[in-house]
Design an enzyme around this catalytic site. Structure first.
Site, PDB file in Angstrom:
ATOM      1  CD  GLU A 145      -2.705  -1.378  -0.085  1.00 14.61           C
ATOM      2  OE1 GLU A 145      -3.146  -0.376  -0.679  1.00 14.61           O
ATOM      3  OE2 GLU A 145      -2.853  -2.544  -0.517  1.00 14.61           O
ATOM      4  CG  HIS A 148      -1.116   1.138  -4.404  1.00 12.03           C
ATOM      5  ND1 HIS A 148      -1.305   1.094  -5.760  1.00 12.03           N
ATOM      6  CD2 HIS A 148      -1.554  -0.060  -3.930  1.00 12.03           C
ATOM      7  CE1 HIS A 148      -1.827  -0.080  -6.101  1.00 12.03           C
ATOM      8  NE2 HIS A 148      -1.982  -0.803  -5.009  1.00 12.03           N
TER       9      HIS A 148
END
Ligand code: ZN
Length: 168
Positions: A145, A148
């Site tokens: 994450e 990202h």
């Protein structure tokens, strides 16, 4: 329905901007978090989602409560873990090849080298700073994450990528 962007979308390649701590409890940010949860829970296999995946280039990710349920004998409904302006503060020296997929890279799966354990520091949805360590799946999620938020997709470095669409 909240749309999840797919890998060729330029928003997924931007470095996301931090959220001002004083903005965390505004309707705007609450709305972003609610939309992220909606998008994530609409996918059976989702374990987490980052804000850029719904087109919002801000440093927020959400880990599904399902991830915490599976560590316990008697699963209860854990709340989703909201992480705002997350930073990795510690990673283990040992790494593992971990099998990974992504809601924005349908339906490719491949192996990525990840630290086996990772700790993060982030703000929660109330604007409180917290630290959290994780191993295995949770450590993998933290790294995936935060990538990202840097504009990185797992498929950039994954080995043995395979296309495995759901069989229905
Ligand atoms: Zn992803």
């Amino acid at each position: 329905m909240v749309k999840i962007l797919q890998k060729d979308d330029p928003i997924l390649r931007k470095v996301a901007t931090p959220v001002a701590v004083t903005d965390i409890q505004t309707p705007e940010i609450k709305g972003v978090i609610a939309d992220m949860q909606k998008a994530m829970h609409a996918e059976d296999d989702a374990v987490a989602i980052a804000a850029p995946q719904i087109g919002i280039s801000k440093r927020i990710f959400v880990v599904s409560g399902k991830v915490f349920d599976r560590f316990e004998d008697k699963p209860e409904n854990h709340p989703d873990l909201i992480c705002i302006n997350p930073e990795i503060i510690k990673v283990s020296k040992d790494h593992k090849q971990m099998n990974e997929g992504c809601l924005s890279v349908r339906y490719l799966y491949g192996n990525v080298r990840r630290a086996s354990r990772a700790s993060i520091r982030a703000y929660n949805e109330k604007g409180e700073l917290f630290e959290r360590g994780g191993s295995g799946l949770l450590a993998q999620i933290f790294q995936h994450e935060i990538d990202h938020l840097e504009g990185i997709l797992f498929s950039d470095t994954a080995k043995d990528l395979k296309d495995m669409p759901p069989t229905k």
